[in-house]
Design a protein around this motif. Structure first.
Motif, short mmCIF file in Angstrom:
data_model
loop_
_atom_site.label_atom_id
_atom_site.label_comp_id
_atom_site.label_asym_id
_atom_site.label_seq_id
_atom_site.Cartn_x
_atom_site.Cartn_y
_atom_site.Cartn_z
N GLN A 172 31.26 34.02 48.07
CA GLN A 172 32.54 34.36 47.23
C GLN A 172 32.37 35.56 46.59
N GLU A 173 31.18 36.08 46.15
CA GLU A 173 30.94 37.29 45.67
C GLU A 173 30.91 38.44 46.69
N TYR A 188 38.56 31.52 50.20
CA TYR A 188 37.71 31.81 51.56
C TYR A 188 36.13 31.23 51.18
N ASN A 229 36.46 42.81 49.77
CA ASN A 229 38.08 42.92 49.73
C ASN A 229 38.38 44.13 49.05
N LYS A 230 37.90 44.15 47.78
CA LYS A 230 38.22 45.41 47.17
C LYS A 230 37.98 46.87 47.72
N GLU A 287 34.55 38.92 48.04
CA GLU A 287 35.39 39.69 46.68
C GLU A 287 35.39 41.04 46.62
N GLU A 288 33.98 41.40 46.76
CA GLU A 288 33.39 42.87 46.75
C GLU A 288 34.12 43.63 48.18
N GLN A 323 41.58 35.19 53.65
CA GLN A 323 41.12 36.52 53.71
C GLN A 323 42.36 37.54 53.63
N TYR A 364 43.60 37.86 50.40
CA TYR A 364 42.52 38.38 49.51
C TYR A 364 42.05 37.45 48.46
N ASP A 365 42.01 36.12 48.67
CA ASP A 365 41.61 35.00 47.89
C ASP A 365 40.26 34.52 48.24
N SER A 366 39.28 35.27 47.45
CA SER A 366 37.80 35.10 47.48
C SER A 366 37.42 33.56 47.39
#
Length: 107
Positions: free
Chosen positions: A46-47, A22, A53-54, A50-51, A14, A17-19
């Motif tokens: 993962q999706e 994670y 994190n952005k 990732e969203e 986390q 920021y490594d989805s």
């Protein structure tokens, strides 16, 4: 603080920021609940992260861990680009064979 390895790995992923890393903390059939939504399966998790994190650029600082039966509850200070940052959230983990089977995030 003595965290299970998979939770330490999740916090590290986390904060970097490594989805993919994670998502790899979860079983193939894992379920994650956050912000009123359910994410089922490693790919969906993962999706989702990732969203998130952005959108939020969130990092976690573990504060404490408790064990309630089969569930581990991590309290962590989370900060990022969201209203109310930083906030303390609780991460309820059910771990199976060294991987996370369920995760529920609450405030």
């Amino acid at each position: 603080m003595n965290l299970p390895k998979v939770i330490t790995d999740l916090v590290t992923a986390q904060n970097q920021y490594d989805s993919l890393a994670y998502a790899n903390c979860f079983t193939e059939t894992a379920v994650a609940f956050d912000e009123g939504k359910t994410h089922t399966g490693r790919k969906a998790i993962q999706e989702w992260i990732e969203e998130a994190n952005k959108k939020y650029k969130s990092v976690m600082k573990p504060l404490s861990i408790a064990h309630e039966g089969k569930t581990s509850v991590l309290s962590a200070e989370c900060s990022g680009t969201f209203d109310g940052s930083p906030i303390i959230l609780k991460f309820h983990f059910d771990i199976k064979d060294g991987l996370i089977q369920t995760l529920k995030v609450t405030s």
